[in-house]
Design an enzyme around this catalytic site. Structure first.
Site, short mmCIF file in Angstrom:
data_model
loop_
_atom_site.label_atom_id
_atom_site.label_comp_id
_atom_site.label_asym_id
_atom_site.label_seq_id
_atom_site.Cartn_x
_atom_site.Cartn_y
_atom_site.Cartn_z
N LYS A 187 32.60 25.03 44.45
CA LYS A 187 32.71 26.34 43.95
C LYS A 187 32.13 27.80 44.04
O LYS A 187 31.26 27.81 44.73
CB LYS A 187 31.57 26.42 42.68
N ASP A 216 29.49 20.37 47.70
CA ASP A 216 29.62 22.42 47.67
C ASP A 216 30.01 22.77 48.48
O ASP A 216 29.60 22.67 50.06
CB ASP A 216 28.33 22.96 47.07
N MET A 227 22.51 35.35 45.24
CA MET A 227 23.65 35.47 44.37
C MET A 227 23.44 36.68 43.95
O MET A 227 24.20 37.33 43.60
CB MET A 227 24.14 34.94 42.84
#
Ligand SMILES: C[S@@+](CC[C@H](N)C(=O)[O-])C[C@H]1O[C@@H](n2cnc3c(N)ncnc32)[C@H](O)[C@@H]1O
Length: 261
Positions: free
Chosen positions: A58, A36, A173
């Protein structure tokens, strides 16, 4: 040829010294690595030359490879008899969709082994010497996602519970939403003077951090230039930071002295 096995491996927050021994050994022996965006260059450097590397990275709002395609990639590699190291930043089962991948593979009859990693909250806290819990100060520790699709999504959080002054909140996030989170917390009763640490690129060579208060968090973040990935740690435990952050803000009052028992 038999079906291969998938190792769902936590790569930790960035510093390869924070890999588990099992993760380090699997990476060093890997033939196929599917990784990732959050896996650091320093960890990737431990993959042997000649291994097949598949980047399925991503970014928020930008998913070059949809999750179902990642699942299919892992399955096809395993069905082709390949053992796969599926490398994810931090811990593979914390805000990483590792549970979905493991369940998908298990349903398809593929053997999966999960190797936990140090999650970003732990790596970031340790880098500043912040105890995520402190006796007599913290009664609970929450890992929260700051990724919200809408105002309704944000409104659906249990804000009175999150505003509990005895809790430590670690927000993942949250770079894009932190101003709204801070506002919601204060509206729900969390003190504006609650200390906050924001740690970008935790445990990596480019680590930068700031400490501030809930009421000044949005403006300080705006001026700081800190860029993702960022971990926010909100709570009285930030007063106990044993290591001075790179950007020292003077808004925080003197550390609380815990009563010895
Ligand atoms: C999709 S989540 C993945 C979490 C990961 N599985 C973990 O356990 O740490 C991505 C978020 O983790 C946090 N994060 C991951 N690595 C980080 C780092 N080195 N420094 C600061 N925050 C990090 C950031 O909040 C980022 O937006």
């Amino acid at each position: 040829m038999g079906t291969g096995k998938v190792f769902l491996v936590g790569a930790g927050p960035g510093d390869p010294g924070l890999l588990t021994v099992r993760a380090r050994d699997l990476i060093a022996a890997a033939e196929v690595v599917v990784y990732d965006r959050l896996v650091s260059e320093e960890v990737l450097a431990h993959i042997p030359t000649g291994a097949s590397l598949i980047n399925v990275g991503k970014a928020a709002g930008f998913h070059p490879i949809p999750q179902h395609e990642i699942n299919e990639t892992l399955l096809n590699l395993a069905l082709a008899g390949r053992d796969v190291v599926r490398l994810k930043g931090g811990d593979p089962l914390i805000f990483a969709r590792g549970g979905e991948e493991a369940a998908f593979l298990a349903r398809a009859g593929v053997e999966v082994e999960i190797i936990p990693g140090i999650t970003a909250a732990q790596g970031g806290a340790a880098s500043l010497g912040i105890p995520l819990t402190q006796r007599g100060v913290t009664r609970n520790l929450r890992y929260i996602t700051g990724q919200c699709r809408s105002e309704d999504d944000i409104a659906s959080y249990d804000w009175p519970s999150l505003a509990d002054p005895d809790s430590t909140l670690c927000i993942y996030m949250g770079a894009a939403t932190i101003a709204r989170f801070a506002g919601r917390l204060m509206a729900a009763g969390r003190s504006p003077s609650t200390p906050v640490a924001a740690i970008a690129q935790a445990t990596r060579p480019g680590q930068v951090s700031l400490t501030t208060t809930l009421e000044k968090l949005a403006s300080d973040m705006g001026q700081s230039g800190l860029s993702a990935p960022v971990m926010f740690i909100i709570g009285e435990v930030v007063h106990f930071a044993a290591i001075h952050p790179d950007i020292a803000h003077d808004q925080i009052s003197s550390p609380v002295v815990a009563a010895a028992e």
